[in-house]
Design an enzyme around this catalytic site. Structure first.
Site, PDB file in Angstrom:
ATOM      1  CB  THR A 149      -4.324  28.617 -34.714  1.00  0.00           C
ATOM      2  OG1 THR A 149      -4.941  27.857 -33.693  1.00  0.00           O
ATOM      3  CG2 THR A 149      -5.223  29.838 -34.849  1.00  0.00           C
ATOM      4  NE  ARG A 177     -10.269  22.791 -27.164  1.00  0.00           N
ATOM      5  CZ  ARG A 177      -9.494  23.217 -27.723  1.00  0.00           C
ATOM      6  NH1 ARG A 177      -9.858  23.700 -29.140  1.00  0.00           N
ATOM      7  NH2 ARG A 177      -8.300  23.813 -27.332  1.00  0.00           N
ATOM      8  N   GLY A 179     -11.416  26.569 -28.318  1.00  0.00           N
ATOM      9  CA  GLY A 179     -10.333  26.955 -27.898  1.00  0.00           C
ATOM     10  C   GLY A 179     -10.013  28.399 -27.921  1.00  0.00           C
ATOM     11  CG  ASP A 180      -6.291  29.935 -28.547  1.00  0.00           C
ATOM     12  OD1 ASP A 180      -6.231  28.824 -28.790  1.00  0.00           O
ATOM     13  OD2 ASP A 180      -5.378  30.647 -29.262  1.00  0.00           O
ATOM     14  CB  THR A 200      -0.482  29.029 -32.710  1.00  0.00           C
ATOM     15  OG1 THR A 200      -0.977  27.697 -33.295  1.00  0.00           O
ATOM     16  CG2 THR A 200       0.785  29.676 -33.163  1.00  0.00           C
ATOM     17  N   GLY A 201      -1.163  27.400 -30.383  1.00  0.00           N
ATOM     18  CA  GLY A 201      -0.850  26.337 -29.389  1.00  0.00           C
ATOM     19  C   GLY A 201      -2.035  25.650 -28.731  1.00  0.00           C
ATOM     20  N   GLY A 203      -5.110  25.782 -26.827  1.00  0.00           N
ATOM     21  CA  GLY A 203      -6.105  27.014 -26.215  1.00  0.00           C
ATOM     22  C   GLY A 203      -6.328  26.923 -24.949  1.00  0.00           C
TER      23      GLY A 203
HETATM   24  N1  GLY Z   1      -5.243  26.731 -30.432  1.00  0.00           N
HETATM   25  C1  GLY Z   1      -6.356  26.422 -30.996  1.00  0.00           C
HETATM   26  C2  GLY Z   1      -7.074  25.734 -30.198  1.00  0.00           C
HETATM   27  O1  GLY Z   1      -6.636  25.216 -29.007  1.00  0.00           O
HETATM   28  O2  GLY Z   1      -7.965  25.429 -30.492  1.00  0.00           O
END
Ligand code: GLY
Length: 299
Positions: A149, A177, A179-180, A200-201, A203
């Site tokens: 990200t 799907r 994520g965060d 970042t990482g 989610g």
């Molecule tokens: N951090 C981005 C995701 O997991 O989509």
């Protein structure tokens, strides 16, 4: 005081330009969106925007978030297809009383109706990668490389702060799907009184700890951005270990209203940029200026 920080090496050039914008009096929002769109538009970066990582069906579905630290208003788009700059849509949504997080067709319609540029976000390179993964029946977790990200935190001359994020999410993710990255508190948070943070990482992990909110909350209670990142990450990874799980792949950045910054990571090295200069965080809690050569291969 002005400052702009962002995740990974990929945002460095855009951050240097955004820093110059801040010096000339640009708002934190304009500077942050400039830095993020530079990454979204560059197909060299496989995990954000144009040429992003496809889902299991070969579609590039994008997530982005934006939060204004003065008003605590926010916007986000998720699982959105064909919006050239998802962060611009997120920013436009920020400020709405309701309907500020939009998914899929709703996000796409909003972007169209508001004059944002639409395009096919697939490139030959990202589709080759998808076809190869399909051929190899690659498991989506094993295909995850840990850098994903683009997150940018900005502070302008007026003391105004924003957080902005954008990603294509996990490679080979299940269609739909999320994520965060578009979710306030998880992928980003911003309160101009106390500071801004972003993550970042993976989610699915970041969401379990609401790590961006947790980091700003620690700053609210007096922690420096560096200590807040370290504490939020170490307490979450300790919780995971208590559950018998490993730490996973997570990195945090934070910025305080006085321009101090911090980062923390579970990775061997996590590059990030400050006003266009490269820094690196390590899993022992260290943060230092870094040279390109040290972090070759980590976008
Ligand atoms: N951090 C981005 C995701 O997991 O989509």
């Amino acid at each position: 005081m002005i400052r702009i920080i962002g995740t990974w090496k990929m945002c460095r050039e855009g951050l240097a330009e955004a820093y110059a914008m801040l010096q000339q009096g640009a708002s934190a929002g304009d500077a942050a969106v400039h830095a993020v769109t530079r990454v979204e538009d560059d197909p060299a970066f496989l995990s954000v925007g144009y040429g992003g990582l496809p889902d299991a069906e070969g579609r590039v579905l994008l997530d982005a978030g934006y939060m204004d630290g003065d008003s605590l208003r926010l916007g986000g788009v998720m699982s959105a297809e064909g919006i050239r700059n998802p962060v611009r849509a997120a920013r436009l949504l920020c400020g709405r009383e309701t309907d500020c997080l939009l998914a899929g067709r709703g996000a796409e319609r909003f972007a169209l109706e508001n004059g944002l540029e639409m395009r096919d976000m697939r490139t030959p390179r990202c589709m080759d990668r998808w076809r190869q993964a399909v051929a190899e029946k690659a498991a989506r977790r094993s295909a995850y490389t840990g850098h994903d990200t683009v997150c940018v935190l900005a502070l302008d001359q007026g003391g105004h702060m924003v957080s902005a994020t954008s990603t294509s999410g996990l490679f080979m993710k299940a269609p739909g799907r999320v994520g965060d990255t578009p979710l306030p508190g998880s992928g980003y948070y911003c309160d101009s009184r106390y500071g801004a943070a972003a993550a970042t990482g993976l989610g699915e992990d970041i969401m379990r700890g609401c790590l961006s909110y947790e980091t700003v909350s620690l700053m609210k209670r007096g922690a420096s951005p560096l200590d807040a990142c370290r504490e939020a990450l170490s307490s979450f990874t300790a919780s995971k270990r208590g559950l018998g799980e490993d730490a996973g792949s997570i990195s945090l950045i934070a910025l305080s209203p006085d321009g101090a910054f911090g980062a923390a990571t579970t990775l061997p090295v996590f590059p990030f940029s400050v006003d266009g200069a490269l820094y690196a965080a390590d899993p022992e809690g260290g943060v230092r200026p870094a040279a390109d050569a040290e972090i070759e291969g980590v976008d």
